[in-house]
Design a protein around this motif. Sequence first.
Motif, PDB file in Angstrom:
ATOM      1  N   LEU A  14       0.683  -1.191  -0.124  1.00  0.00           N
ATOM      2  CA  LEU A  14       0.088   0.063   0.078  1.00  0.00           C
ATOM      3  C   LEU A  14       0.856   1.117  -0.034  1.00  0.00           C
ATOM      4  O   LEU A  14       0.416   2.205  -0.614  1.00  0.00           O
ATOM      5  N   ALA A  15       2.059   1.267   0.751  1.00  0.00           N
ATOM      6  CA  ALA A  15       3.031   2.290   0.599  1.00  0.00           C
ATOM      7  C   ALA A  15       3.404   2.580  -0.658  1.00  0.00           C
ATOM      8  O   ALA A  15       3.447   3.763  -1.215  1.00  0.00           O
ATOM      9  N   LEU A  16       3.641   1.486  -1.267  1.00  0.00           N
ATOM     10  CA  LEU A  16       4.371   1.591  -2.731  1.00  0.00           C
ATOM     11  C   LEU A  16       3.241   2.086  -3.764  1.00  0.00           C
ATOM     12  O   LEU A  16       3.416   3.223  -4.641  1.00  0.00           O
ATOM     13  N   ALA A  17       1.977   1.724  -3.476  1.00  0.00           N
ATOM     14  CA  ALA A  17       0.830   2.112  -4.122  1.00  0.00           C
ATOM     15  C   ALA A  17       0.632   3.607  -4.117  1.00  0.00           C
ATOM     16  O   ALA A  17       0.434   4.589  -5.002  1.00  0.00           O
ATOM     17  N   ALA A  18       0.744   4.169  -2.949  1.00  0.00           N
ATOM     18  CA  ALA A  18       0.630   5.555  -2.774  1.00  0.00           C
ATOM     19  C   ALA A  18       1.659   6.488  -3.198  1.00  0.00           C
ATOM     20  O   ALA A  18       1.491   7.434  -3.923  1.00  0.00           O
ATOM     21  N   TRP A  19       2.982   5.653  -3.219  1.00  0.00           N
ATOM     22  CA  TRP A  19       3.950   6.499  -3.861  1.00  0.00           C
ATOM     23  C   TRP A  19       4.016   6.614  -5.182  1.00  0.00           C
ATOM     24  O   TRP A  19       4.132   7.674  -5.504  1.00  0.00           O
ATOM     25  N   VAL A  99       1.951   0.785 -11.866  1.00  0.00           N
ATOM     26  CA  VAL A  99       2.665   0.175 -10.558  1.00  0.00           C
ATOM     27  C   VAL A  99       1.674   0.050  -9.254  1.00  0.00           C
ATOM     28  O   VAL A  99       1.714  -0.561  -8.455  1.00  0.00           O
ATOM     29  N   SER A 100       0.915   1.389  -9.302  1.00  0.00           N
ATOM     30  CA  SER A 100      -0.025   1.701  -8.023  1.00  0.00           C
ATOM     31  C   SER A 100      -0.986   0.562  -8.316  1.00  0.00           C
ATOM     32  O   SER A 100      -1.202   0.180  -7.020  1.00  0.00           O
ATOM     33  N   ALA A 101      -1.505   0.509  -9.235  1.00  0.00           N
ATOM     34  CA  ALA A 101      -2.591  -0.549  -9.416  1.00  0.00           C
ATOM     35  C   ALA A 101      -2.128  -2.012  -9.071  1.00  0.00           C
ATOM     36  O   ALA A 101      -2.693  -2.880  -8.256  1.00  0.00           O
ATOM     37  N   GLY A 102      -0.918  -2.552  -9.417  1.00  0.00           N
ATOM     38  CA  GLY A 102      -0.426  -3.908  -9.124  1.00  0.00           C
ATOM     39  C   GLY A 102       0.046  -3.861  -7.652  1.00  0.00           C
ATOM     40  O   GLY A 102      -0.347  -5.090  -7.239  1.00  0.00           O
ATOM     41  N   ALA A 103       0.384  -2.580  -6.925  1.00  0.00           N
ATOM     42  CA  ALA A 103       0.446  -3.028  -5.609  1.00  0.00           C
ATOM     43  C   ALA A 103      -0.783  -2.975  -4.572  1.00  0.00           C
ATOM     44  O   ALA A 103      -1.033  -3.829  -3.769  1.00  0.00           O
TER      45      ALA A 103
END
Length: 119
Positions: A14-19, A99-103
């Motif tokens: 979720l942090a990667l998605a937000a980033w 990438v956000s969607a994948g995370a």
Amino acid sequence: MLDALTVTLSVAALALAAWCGFAAFRDQPTKDWHFIGMAVVTVLALAQLVTGIVQLTRGEKADEGSVIFVSYLIGAFAAVPAAGFLSLAERTRWGSVTVSAGAVVLAVLEVRLYDIWKA
């Protein structure tokens, strides 16, 4: 399954998605440091994959079946790297969105893995 690893992986995803979502908001493609974040999340997913398979080989059982459990483990392991490769092909803000969607997909798969193991 190790609950701490599942929670850690979910929070990291979720942090990667937000980033990456913030990078997309700023109209930026994925950068090198995003790929470092993807690598960290992928290593955590690999640790979960190995841990899950080791627990199955030691005789522990997933409540909803081992085949479905291993399938979800493999899908969780592949979610972020697949999105990362797609973002390399799309060097616009949409690569960051991918990438956000994948995370986010990885975080949802983690919830499902928890349900399969503990049902």
